[in-house]
Design a protein around this motif. Structure first.
Motif, PDB file in Angstrom:
ATOM      1  N   ARG A  41      -8.450  -9.598  -1.137  1.00 40.03           N
ATOM      2  CA  ARG A  41      -7.388  -9.013  -0.308  1.00 40.03           C
ATOM      3  C   ARG A  41      -6.018  -9.230  -0.949  1.00 40.03           C
ATOM      4  NH1 ARG A  41      -9.470  -7.066   4.239  1.00 40.03           N
ATOM      5  NH2 ARG A  41     -11.422  -7.947   4.971  1.00 40.03           N
ATOM      6  N   ASP A  42      -5.792 -10.421  -1.492  1.00 43.11           N
ATOM      7  CA  ASP A  42      -4.529 -10.694  -2.184  1.00 43.11           C
ATOM      8  C   ASP A  42      -4.366  -9.772  -3.391  1.00 43.11           C
ATOM      9  OD1 ASP A  42      -3.953 -12.695  -0.369  1.00 43.11           O
ATOM     10  OD2 ASP A  42      -4.494 -14.340  -1.710  1.00 43.11           O
ATOM     11  N   ALA A  43      -5.448  -9.585  -4.145  1.00 45.73           N
ATOM     12  CA  ALA A  43      -5.403  -8.706  -5.312  1.00 45.73           C
ATOM     13  C   ALA A  43      -5.123  -7.270  -4.888  1.00 45.73           C
ATOM     14  CB  ALA A  43      -6.721  -8.789  -6.083  1.00 45.73           C
ATOM     15  N   ALA A  44      -5.729  -6.837  -3.785  1.00 42.45           N
ATOM     16  CA  ALA A  44      -5.501  -5.473  -3.295  1.00 42.45           C
ATOM     17  C   ALA A  44      -4.040  -5.288  -2.892  1.00 42.45           C
ATOM     18  CB  ALA A  44      -6.418  -5.186  -2.106  1.00 42.45           C
ATOM     19  N   ARG A  45      -3.485  -6.258  -2.177  1.00 43.06           N
ATOM     20  CA  ARG A  45      -2.079  -6.145  -1.773  1.00 43.06           C
ATOM     21  C   ARG A  45      -1.174  -6.110  -3.000  1.00 43.06           C
ATOM     22  NH1 ARG A  45      -3.963  -9.175   2.611  1.00 43.06           N
ATOM     23  NH2 ARG A  45      -3.535 -11.169   1.619  1.00 43.06           N
ATOM     24  N   TRP A  46      -1.476  -6.935  -3.990  1.00 44.04           N
ATOM     25  CA  TRP A  46      -0.667  -6.943  -5.214  1.00 44.04           C
ATOM     26  C   TRP A  46      -0.779  -5.594  -5.924  1.00 44.04           C
ATOM     27  CZ3 TRP A  46      -1.320  -6.402 -10.464  1.00 44.04           C
ATOM     28  CH2 TRP A  46      -0.220  -6.760 -11.247  1.00 44.04           C
ATOM     29  N   GLN A  47      -1.988  -5.036  -6.010  1.00 42.73           N
ATOM     30  CA  GLN A  47      -2.178  -3.734  -6.646  1.00 42.73           C
ATOM     31  C   GLN A  47      -1.400  -2.647  -5.899  1.00 42.73           C
ATOM     32  OE1 GLN A  47      -3.753  -2.647  -9.476  1.00 42.73           O
ATOM     33  NE2 GLN A  47      -3.917  -4.810  -9.994  1.00 42.73           N
ATOM     34  N   MET A  48      -1.373  -2.700  -4.569  1.00 41.41           N
ATOM     35  CA  MET A  48      -0.624  -1.698  -3.815  1.00 41.41           C
ATOM     36  C   MET A  48       0.865  -1.772  -4.127  1.00 41.41           C
ATOM     37  SD  MET A  48      -2.404  -1.035  -0.115  1.00 41.41           S
ATOM     38  CE  MET A  48      -2.617  -2.731   0.376  1.00 41.41           C
ATOM     39  N   THR A  49       1.389  -2.989  -4.343  1.00 42.30           N
ATOM     40  CA  THR A  49       2.813  -3.095  -4.690  1.00 42.30           C
ATOM     41  C   THR A  49       3.085  -2.489  -6.065  1.00 42.30           C
ATOM     42  OG1 THR A  49       2.671  -5.293  -5.727  1.00 42.30           O
ATOM     43  CG2 THR A  49       3.101  -5.218  -3.344  1.00 42.30           C
ATOM     44  N   GLN A  50       2.076  -2.446  -6.924  1.00 37.95           N
ATOM     45  CA  GLN A  50       2.234  -1.851  -8.245  1.00 37.95           C
ATOM     46  C   GLN A  50       2.121  -0.324  -8.205  1.00 37.95           C
ATOM     47  OE1 GLN A  50       3.101  -4.053 -10.819  1.00 37.95           O
ATOM     48  NE2 GLN A  50       3.197  -5.231  -8.924  1.00 37.95           N
ATOM     49  N   ILE A  51       1.411   0.202  -7.227  1.00 38.62           N
ATOM     50  CA  ILE A  51       1.147   1.638  -7.147  1.00 38.62           C
ATOM     51  C   ILE A  51       2.174   2.359  -6.277  1.00 38.62           C
ATOM     52  CG2 ILE A  51      -0.524   3.382  -6.403  1.00 38.62           C
ATOM     53  CD1 ILE A  51      -2.710   1.237  -6.801  1.00 38.62           C
ATOM     54  N   TYR A  52       2.512   1.765  -5.134  1.00 40.70           N
ATOM     55  CA  TYR A  52       3.337   2.449  -4.148  1.00 40.70           C
ATOM     56  C   TYR A  52       4.717   1.819  -4.055  1.00 40.70           C
ATOM     57  CZ  TYR A  52      -1.278   4.089  -2.910  1.00 40.70           C
ATOM     58  OH  TYR A  52      -2.532   4.621  -2.975  1.00 40.70           O
ATOM     59  N   SER A  53       5.733   2.687  -3.972  1.00 39.54           N
ATOM     60  CA  SER A  53       7.096   2.183  -3.812  1.00 39.54           C
ATOM     61  C   SER A  53       7.324   1.824  -2.345  1.00 39.54           C
ATOM     62  CB  SER A  53       8.103   3.246  -4.252  1.00 39.54           C
ATOM     63  OG  SER A  53       8.104   4.325  -3.339  1.00 39.54           O
ATOM     64  N   LYS A  54       8.373   1.063  -2.090  1.00 45.70           N
ATOM     65  CA  LYS A  54       8.693   0.673  -0.710  1.00 45.70           C
ATOM     66  C   LYS A  54       9.044   1.889   0.139  1.00 45.70           C
ATOM     67  CE  LYS A  54      10.193  -3.956  -1.859  1.00 45.70           C
ATOM     68  NZ  LYS A  54      11.263  -4.932  -1.890  1.00 45.70           N
ATOM     69  N   ASP A  55       9.536   2.946  -0.495  1.00 41.23           N
ATOM     70  CA  ASP A  55       9.891   4.163   0.230  1.00 41.23           C
ATOM     71  C   ASP A  55       8.671   5.003   0.599  1.00 41.23           C
ATOM     72  OD1 ASP A  55      12.517   3.404  -0.181  1.00 41.23           O
ATOM     73  OD2 ASP A  55      12.740   4.647  -1.974  1.00 41.23           O
ATOM     74  N   CYS A  56       7.550   4.738  -0.035  1.00 43.08           N
ATOM     75  CA  CYS A  56       6.359   5.562   0.170  1.00 43.08           C
ATOM     76  C   CYS A  56       5.141   4.673   0.407  1.00 43.08           C
ATOM     77  CB  CYS A  56       6.147   6.462  -1.046  1.00 43.08           C
ATOM     78  SG  CYS A  56       4.876   7.697  -0.806  1.00 43.08           S
ATOM     79  N   TRP A  57       5.297   3.674   1.297  1.00 43.19           N
ATOM     80  CA  TRP A  57       4.212   2.728   1.563  1.00 43.19           C
ATOM     81  C   TRP A  57       3.151   3.403   2.420  1.00 43.19           C
ATOM     82  CZ3 TRP A  57       3.262  -1.258  -1.177  1.00 43.19           C
ATOM     83  CH2 TRP A  57       2.415  -2.265  -0.718  1.00 43.19           C
ATOM     84  N   PRO A  58       1.862   3.235   2.093  1.00 41.23           N
ATOM     85  CA  PRO A  58       0.797   3.912   2.844  1.00 41.23           C
ATOM     86  C   PRO A  58       0.632   3.367   4.260  1.00 41.23           C
ATOM     87  CG  PRO A  58      -0.137   2.501   1.138  1.00 41.23           C
ATOM     88  CD  PRO A  58       1.343   2.452   0.978  1.00 41.23           C
ATOM     89  N   SER A  59      -0.077   4.137   5.077  1.00 39.19           N
ATOM     90  CA  SER A  59      -0.309   3.751   6.469  1.00 39.19           C
ATOM     91  C   SER A  59      -1.161   2.482   6.549  1.00 39.19           C
ATOM     92  CB  SER A  59      -1.030   4.884   7.211  1.00 39.19           C
ATOM     93  OG  SER A  59      -2.371   4.985   6.757  1.00 39.19           O
ATOM     94  N   GLY A  60      -1.170   1.872   7.703  1.00 40.70           N
ATOM     95  CA  GLY A  60      -1.975   0.672   7.922  1.00 40.70           C
ATOM     96  C   GLY A  60      -3.462   0.944   7.766  1.00 40.70           C
ATOM     97  N   ASP A  61      -3.911   2.119   8.187  1.00 35.59           N
ATOM     98  CA  ASP A  61      -5.323   2.469   8.029  1.00 35.59           C
ATOM     99  C   ASP A  61      -5.685   2.608   6.550  1.00 35.59           C
ATOM    100  OD1 ASP A  61      -6.083   2.735  10.882  1.00 35.59           O
ATOM    101  OD2 ASP A  61      -4.629   4.371  10.844  1.00 35.59           O
ATOM    102  N   PHE A  62      -4.816   3.242   5.778  1.00 32.00           N
ATOM    103  CA  PHE A  62      -5.037   3.381   4.343  1.00 32.00           C
ATOM    104  C   PHE A  62      -5.100   1.996   3.697  1.00 32.00           C
ATOM    105  CE2 PHE A  62      -3.848   3.815  -0.054  1.00 32.00           C
ATOM    106  CZ  PHE A  62      -4.416   5.009  -0.471  1.00 32.00           C
ATOM    107  N   GLN A  63      -4.153   1.129   4.054  1.00 32.99           N
ATOM    108  CA  GLN A  63      -4.124  -0.225   3.496  1.00 32.99           C
ATOM    109  C   GLN A  63      -5.399  -0.993   3.835  1.00 32.99           C
ATOM    110  OE1 GLN A  63      -0.410  -2.463   4.113  1.00 32.99           O
ATOM    111  NE2 GLN A  63       0.512  -0.504   4.703  1.00 32.99           N
TER     112      GLN A  63
END
Length: 137
Positions: A41-63
């Motif tokens: 889960r930590d790795a997934a959250r870190w990967q999301m910060t590398q892929i998505y900008s703060k302006d375009c953060w995915p929905s909670g369901d996507f996360q």
């Protein structure tokens, strides 16, 4: 022991300080699964910060789908996307147009997460078999 190691390939980098494994004298399946799940889960959250900008953060369901894919791959899955979202999306409140959209978001997140997790798992994500005894009882 299932290990999740991020390797330098396809945009993956590692290892990170939160990936350090603590040595234990005994194997405990439940503890190992909890640790592997937390690290995934930590790795997934870190990967999301590398892929998505703060302006375009995915929905909670996507996360949630993205993170579950990392957990499943860390636990030995091949990363295949489930046919349906998890049971929590089957309840009456999700039997609406917006509920179906939330389920699709989860599946989209899972698909994105599983492809990333499979790329990042490395050669060490396997179960070590045989020849190891546990002195603890």
């Amino acid at each position: 022991v299932i290990l999740l190691a991020l390797v330098s390939s396809a945009g993956c980098s590692g290892p990170h300080p939160w990936l350090r494994c603590h040595q234990v004298s005994c194997y405990n399946r439940k503890i190992d699964d909890l640790v592997a799940s937390k690290v995934a889960r930590d790795a997934a959250r870190w990967q999301m910060t590398q892929i998505y900008s703060k302006d375009c953060w995915p929905s909670g369901d996507f996360q949630a789908g993205f993170q579950q894919a990392f957990v499943d791959v860390a636990m030995g899955s091949d990363g295949a996307v489930p046919v349906v979202p998890p049971a929590c999306y089957w309840t009456a409140c999700y039997r609406t147009e917006s509920g179906h959209a939330a389920g699709r978001e989860w599946l989209n997140g899972y698909e994105a997460g599983s492809s990333r997790a499979v790329q990042c798992r490395g050669q060490l994500n396997h179960v070590v078999a045989g020849g190891v005894s546990c002195p603890c009882r």
